[in-house]
Design an enzyme around this catalytic site. Structure first.
Site, PDB file in Angstrom:
ATOM      1  CG  ASP A  16      -1.743   0.835  -2.061  1.00  0.00           C
ATOM      2  OD1 ASP A  16      -1.176   1.647  -1.506  1.00  0.00           O
ATOM      3  OD2 ASP A  16      -1.936  -0.067  -2.118  1.00  0.00           O
ATOM      4  CG  ASP A  67      -0.248  -1.284   0.335  1.00  0.00           C
ATOM      5  OD1 ASP A  67      -0.089  -0.874   1.284  1.00  0.00           O
ATOM      6  OD2 ASP A  67      -1.597  -1.814   0.393  1.00  0.00           O
ATOM      7  NE  ARG A 106      -5.404   3.547  -4.325  1.00  0.00           N
ATOM      8  CZ  ARG A 106      -5.717   2.443  -3.387  1.00  0.00           C
ATOM      9  NH1 ARG A 106      -5.200   1.438  -2.506  1.00  0.00           N
ATOM     10  NH2 ARG A 106      -6.750   3.064  -2.819  1.00  0.00           N
ATOM     11  NE  ARG A 109      -2.127   6.817  -2.949  1.00  0.00           N
ATOM     12  CZ  ARG A 109      -2.198   5.464  -1.923  1.00  0.00           C
ATOM     13  NH1 ARG A 109      -1.451   4.590  -2.083  1.00  0.00           N
ATOM     14  NH2 ARG A 109      -3.523   4.948  -1.295  1.00  0.00           N
TER      15      ARG A 109
END
Length: 167
Positions: A95, A97, A92, A81
């Site tokens: 990701d 989260d 990217r 990343r």
């Protein structure tokens, strides 16, 4: 044990990076459920490939801050990343989260949990609703299913389930 909902996204070789991220996450707990993979248009910087998005429900002994600041950051780094300070919405490899943690409301660094974008982004709400449709988002008093239904019925860029990639 803590129940954690993680959102994953990629638009650089997602068929490689999404499943790899899930495998690496499984080293820190038990993956209880995996969503389908959903294709969505990029947000912000529209001059890039569509994203593939998914979510996992995980059980882990780790606290939210350790998971967010150490584990997720480490996995993202391991999976190449690159964060562009001039384009936070750029392409990217991965990701990840932390979007929901148990039934708690938290702030870790600049991240708020539950992630407020659950209420704004169909590509986030739809995979989460697959995992736990009746989960009531703390502070919002709506289920993930209700939120996903509201967003997908009004979204100008409809989501498409992408069955070619499994996480």
């Amino acid at each position: 044990m803590n129940q954690v909902f993680l959102a994953l996204g990629s638009n650089i070789r997602p068929e490689f990076y999404l499943p790899r991220a899930v495998r690496l996450l499984s080293g820190y707990g038990v993956i209880l459920k995996r969503s389908s993979v959903w294709q969505s248009s990029p947000v912000g910087d529209e001059n890039q490939a569509d994203f593939l998005n998914a979510a996992v429900l995980m059980e882990t002994p780790l606290e939210a801050s350790k998971l967010r600041l150490d584990v997720i950051a480490g996995i993202e780094q391991q999976l190449d990343r690159v964060r562009d300070p001039d384009n936070k919405n750029g392409p990217r490899t991965i990701d990840i989260d932390l979007v929901l943690f148990n039934e708690e409301q938290l702030e870790i660094g600049h991240r708020i949990i539950p992630d407020p974008e659950i209420l704004e982004r169909a590509f986030l709400a739809a995979p989460l609703a697959e995992l736990a449709p009746q989960y009531v988002v703390p502070g919002v008093n709506k289920t993930l299913e209700q939120i996903a239904n509201e967003l997908t019925s009004t979204d100008e860029n409809p989501l498409m389930c992408f069955s070619d990639v499994q996480i």
